[in-house]
Design a protein around this motif. Sequence first.
Motif, PDB file in Angstrom:
ATOM      1  N   ARG A  78       0.860  -1.194   0.000  1.00  0.00           N
ATOM      2  CA  ARG A  78       0.000   0.000   0.000  1.00  0.00           C
ATOM      3  C   ARG A  78       0.889   1.233   0.000  1.00  0.00           C
ATOM      4  NH1 ARG A  78      -5.425   0.096   1.508  1.00  0.00           N
ATOM      5  NH2 ARG A  78      -6.309  -1.957   1.907  1.00  0.00           N
ATOM      6  N   GLY A  79       0.629   2.148  -0.911  1.00  0.00           N
ATOM      7  CA  GLY A  79       1.424   3.370  -0.974  1.00  0.00           C
ATOM      8  C   GLY A  79       2.317   3.381  -2.203  1.00  0.00           C
ATOM      9  N   MET A  80       3.165   4.427  -2.265  1.00  0.00           N
ATOM     10  CA  MET A  80       4.050   4.611  -3.409  1.00  0.00           C
ATOM     11  C   MET A  80       5.453   4.172  -3.004  1.00  0.00           C
ATOM     12  SD  MET A  80       4.108   8.050  -5.635  1.00  0.00           S
ATOM     13  CE  MET A  80       4.861   8.093  -7.243  1.00  0.00           C
ATOM     14  N   VAL A  81       6.017   3.208  -3.714  1.00  0.00           N
ATOM     15  CA  VAL A  81       7.312   2.632  -3.333  1.00  0.00           C
ATOM     16  C   VAL A  81       8.419   3.153  -4.247  1.00  0.00           C
ATOM     17  CG1 VAL A  81       8.620   0.476  -3.093  1.00  0.00           C
ATOM     18  CG2 VAL A  81       6.212   0.533  -2.439  1.00  0.00           C
ATOM     19  N   PHE A  82       9.533   3.569  -3.652  1.00  0.00           N
ATOM     20  CA  PHE A  82      10.720   3.953  -4.416  1.00  0.00           C
ATOM     21  C   PHE A  82      11.840   2.994  -4.065  1.00  0.00           C
ATOM     22  CE2 PHE A  82       8.282   7.883  -4.023  1.00  0.00           C
ATOM     23  CZ  PHE A  82       8.149   8.194  -5.369  1.00  0.00           C
ATOM     24  N   GLY A  83      12.530   2.504  -5.084  1.00  0.00           N
ATOM     25  CA  GLY A  83      13.495   1.411  -4.899  1.00  0.00           C
ATOM     26  C   GLY A  83      14.801   1.779  -4.257  1.00  0.00           C
ATOM     27  N   ARG A  84      14.823   2.768  -3.354  1.00  0.00           N
ATOM     28  CA  ARG A  84      16.060   3.087  -2.617  1.00  0.00           C
ATOM     29  C   ARG A  84      15.682   3.617  -1.239  1.00  0.00           C
ATOM     30  NH1 ARG A  84      19.227   6.971  -6.169  1.00  0.00           N
ATOM     31  NH2 ARG A  84      20.473   7.339  -4.320  1.00  0.00           N
ATOM     32  N   GLU A  85      16.616   3.489  -0.314  1.00  0.00           N
ATOM     33  CA  GLU A  85      16.311   3.950   1.048  1.00  0.00           C
ATOM     34  C   GLU A  85      16.657   5.442   1.178  1.00  0.00           C
ATOM     35  OE1 GLU A  85      18.808   2.368   4.221  1.00  0.00           O
ATOM     36  OE2 GLU A  85      20.187   1.588   2.713  1.00  0.00           O
ATOM     37  N   PRO A  86      16.163   6.114   2.238  1.00  0.00           N
ATOM     38  CA  PRO A  86      16.495   7.537   2.430  1.00  0.00           C
ATOM     39  C   PRO A  86      18.003   7.747   2.550  1.00  0.00           C
ATOM     40  CG  PRO A  86      14.698   6.877   3.869  1.00  0.00           C
ATOM     41  CD  PRO A  86      15.225   5.626   3.260  1.00  0.00           C
ATOM     42  N   GLU A  87      18.435   8.980   2.261  1.00  0.00           N
ATOM     43  CA  GLU A  87      19.879   9.264   2.216  1.00  0.00           C
ATOM     44  C   GLU A  87      20.474   9.459   3.606  1.00  0.00           C
ATOM     45  OE1 GLU A  87      21.446   9.107  -0.829  1.00  0.00           O
ATOM     46  OE2 GLU A  87      19.429   8.468  -1.376  1.00  0.00           O
ATOM     47  N   GLY A  88      19.720  10.051   4.529  1.00  0.00           N
ATOM     48  CA  GLY A  88      20.288  10.385   5.847  1.00  0.00           C
ATOM     49  C   GLY A  88      20.001   9.328   6.899  1.00  0.00           C
ATOM     50  N   LEU A  89      20.053   9.762   8.167  1.00  0.00           N
ATOM     51  CA  LEU A  89      19.850   8.848   9.290  1.00  0.00           C
ATOM     52  C   LEU A  89      18.373   8.653   9.604  1.00  0.00           C
ATOM     53  CD1 LEU A  89      22.608  10.298  11.680  1.00  0.00           C
ATOM     54  CD2 LEU A  89      22.796   8.284  10.214  1.00  0.00           C
ATOM     55  N   VAL A 219      13.587  -0.166   0.768  1.00  0.00           N
ATOM     56  CA  VAL A 219      12.874   0.765  -0.110  1.00  0.00           C
ATOM     57  C   VAL A 219      12.101   1.774   0.744  1.00  0.00           C
ATOM     58  CG1 VAL A 219      12.614  -0.922  -1.968  1.00  0.00           C
ATOM     59  CG2 VAL A 219      10.816  -0.718  -0.263  1.00  0.00           C
ATOM     60  N   THR A 220      11.728   2.897   0.125  1.00  0.00           N
ATOM     61  CA  THR A 220      10.979   3.945   0.828  1.00  0.00           C
ATOM     62  C   THR A 220       9.529   3.929   0.357  1.00  0.00           C
ATOM     63  OG1 THR A 220      13.013   5.239   0.779  1.00  0.00           O
ATOM     64  CG2 THR A 220      11.020   6.402   1.412  1.00  0.00           C
ATOM     65  N   VAL A 221       8.603   3.970   1.312  1.00  0.00           N
ATOM     66  CA  VAL A 221       7.173   3.925   0.982  1.00  0.00           C
ATOM     67  C   VAL A 221       6.484   5.201   1.463  1.00  0.00           C
ATOM     68  CG1 VAL A 221       5.004   2.655   1.286  1.00  0.00           C
ATOM     69  CG2 VAL A 221       7.164   1.406   1.255  1.00  0.00           C
ATOM     70  N   PHE A 222       5.740   5.856   0.552  1.00  0.00           N
ATOM     71  CA  PHE A 222       4.889   7.005   0.904  1.00  0.00           C
ATOM     72  C   PHE A 222       3.452   6.499   0.913  1.00  0.00           C
ATOM     73  CE2 PHE A 222       8.696   9.000  -0.533  1.00  0.00           C
ATOM     74  CZ  PHE A 222       8.738  10.266   0.036  1.00  0.00           C
ATOM     75  N   ARG A 223       2.752   6.635   2.055  1.00  0.00           N
ATOM     76  CA  ARG A 223       1.411   6.059   2.146  1.00  0.00           C
ATOM     77  C   ARG A 223       0.393   7.060   2.676  1.00  0.00           C
ATOM     78  NH1 ARG A 223       2.619   1.633   4.991  1.00  0.00           N
ATOM     79  NH2 ARG A 223       1.512   1.966   6.919  1.00  0.00           N
ATOM     80  N   GLN A 224      -0.720   7.222   1.933  1.00  0.00           N
ATOM     81  CA  GLN A 224      -1.835   8.049   2.401  1.00  0.00           C
ATOM     82  C   GLN A 224      -2.903   7.113   2.937  1.00  0.00           C
ATOM     83  OE1 GLN A 224      -1.098  11.009   2.657  1.00  0.00           O
ATOM     84  NE2 GLN A 224      -0.989  12.243   0.808  1.00  0.00           N
ATOM     85  N   GLU A 225      -3.313   7.302   4.179  1.00  0.00           N
ATOM     86  CA  GLU A 225      -4.298   6.407   4.785  1.00  0.00           C
ATOM     87  C   GLU A 225      -5.730   6.881   4.507  1.00  0.00           C
ATOM     88  OE1 GLU A 225      -3.455   3.582   7.155  1.00  0.00           O
ATOM     89  OE2 GLU A 225      -1.748   3.824   5.833  1.00  0.00           O
ATOM     90  N   GLU A 226      -5.939   8.195   4.603  1.00  0.00           N
ATOM     91  CA  GLU A 226      -7.311   8.717   4.580  1.00  0.00           C
ATOM     92  C   GLU A 226      -7.801   9.077   3.179  1.00  0.00           C
ATOM     93  OE1 GLU A 226      -9.040   8.588   7.380  1.00  0.00           O
ATOM     94  OE2 GLU A 226      -7.239   7.856   8.388  1.00  0.00           O
ATOM     95  N   SER A 227      -6.998   9.896   2.475  1.00  0.00           N
ATOM     96  CA  SER A 227      -7.485  10.495   1.226  1.00  0.00           C
ATOM     97  C   SER A 227      -7.756   9.448   0.149  1.00  0.00           C
ATOM     98  CB  SER A 227      -6.448  11.499   0.720  1.00  0.00           C
ATOM     99  OG  SER A 227      -6.739  11.866  -0.589  1.00  0.00           O
ATOM    100  N   GLU A 228      -8.988   9.418  -0.337  1.00  0.00           N
ATOM    101  CA  GLU A 228      -9.345   8.433  -1.367  1.00  0.00           C
ATOM    102  C   GLU A 228      -8.770   8.837  -2.725  1.00  0.00           C
ATOM    103  OE1 GLU A 228     -13.399   7.587  -3.401  1.00  0.00           O
ATOM    104  OE2 GLU A 228     -13.473   6.539  -1.487  1.00  0.00           O
ATOM    105  N   LYS A 229      -8.735  10.164  -2.974  1.00  0.00           N
ATOM    106  CA  LYS A 229      -8.276  10.668  -4.276  1.00  0.00           C
ATOM    107  C   LYS A 229      -6.831  10.284  -4.554  1.00  0.00           C
ATOM    108  CE  LYS A 229     -10.991  14.697  -5.522  1.00  0.00           C
ATOM    109  NZ  LYS A 229     -11.044  16.148  -5.412  1.00  0.00           N
ATOM    110  N   SER A 230      -5.976  10.427  -3.528  1.00  0.00           N
ATOM    111  CA  SER A 230      -4.541  10.228  -3.770  1.00  0.00           C
ATOM    112  C   SER A 230      -4.043   8.893  -3.219  1.00  0.00           C
ATOM    113  CB  SER A 230      -3.741  11.379  -3.151  1.00  0.00           C
ATOM    114  OG  SER A 230      -4.020  11.462  -1.775  1.00  0.00           O
ATOM    115  N   ARG A 231      -4.959   7.952  -3.024  1.00  0.00           N
ATOM    116  CA  ARG A 231      -4.531   6.642  -2.536  1.00  0.00           C
ATOM    117  C   ARG A 231      -3.765   5.929  -3.652  1.00  0.00           C
ATOM    118  NH1 ARG A 231      -9.425   3.511  -0.677  1.00  0.00           N
ATOM    119  NH2 ARG A 231      -9.852   5.159   0.815  1.00  0.00           N
ATOM    120  N   THR A 232      -2.608   5.397  -3.324  1.00  0.00           N
ATOM    121  CA  THR A 232      -1.826   4.678  -4.339  1.00  0.00           C
ATOM    122  C   THR A 232      -1.427   3.315  -3.809  1.00  0.00           C
ATOM    123  OG1 THR A 232      -0.204   6.323  -3.654  1.00  0.00           O
ATOM    124  CG2 THR A 232      -0.504   6.059  -5.989  1.00  0.00           C
TER     125      THR A 232
END
Length: 255
Positions: A78-89, A219-232
Amino acid sequence: MIELSVDKIESLTDRDQLLKTIKATISSKQYGYEEFLGNLVVEAALNIMPKNPKDFNVDNVRVVKVMGSSIHESRVVRGMVFGREPEGLIQNATNAKIAVFTCPLDISQTETKGTVLIHNAQEMLNFSKDEEKQVEKIFQDLADAGVKVVVTGNGIGELALHYLNRYNIMAVKVLSKFDLRRLCRVIGATALARLGTPMAEEMGQCDIVETVEIGSDRVTVFRQEESEKSRTTTIVIRGATQNHMDDIERAVDDG
């Protein structure tokens, strides 16, 4: 004109009925895997299915390929996945304000070259201190504005990364401009071409930004729980070779 039909789909929110149509499409490309891949596509579709199925947006389902393991390790996230981890700590953020930049997070280099004559250690320290103050102010202003995550489509300098860590700001690199555009749509942000504090309406918002381990890759995941419009939702494909994963992706796209 005579219409021949084998079956009829009554409900687009019924898992079993959706699977019937999707299996037929996938088996034309990946015979033998239609049951497994069909279930992934159905799960992804139902994750983002709006109240009115006519408003379904195919763009809200992404496919990410992570090399390694076998096709049976593929899954839906659930959410938008990018195939790399964050750069910092900083690896996670919740209910985060997000600033998106298309420029590098670094000190802008001047076009002309200059020569500086330094006589002693104190002069040397003062020279680099001003530069550091300038960079620190940029990230201090971001932190004061409530930004928890910074996304850039370019590089991140070492000094910038130091201050991002100091102010507990998560830094994510998204190198594809199409992915950056899509992320802006999901979080409601405007990508800025200059380094500075974005205005309130230029910032994005995301319920959960987290680092997840898939196989041995993070990997890094961006997830919207509530908004139906921008659910990915994202279908993560695993495979031993790039060609195999490309074939699977084509079958999933058909589905």
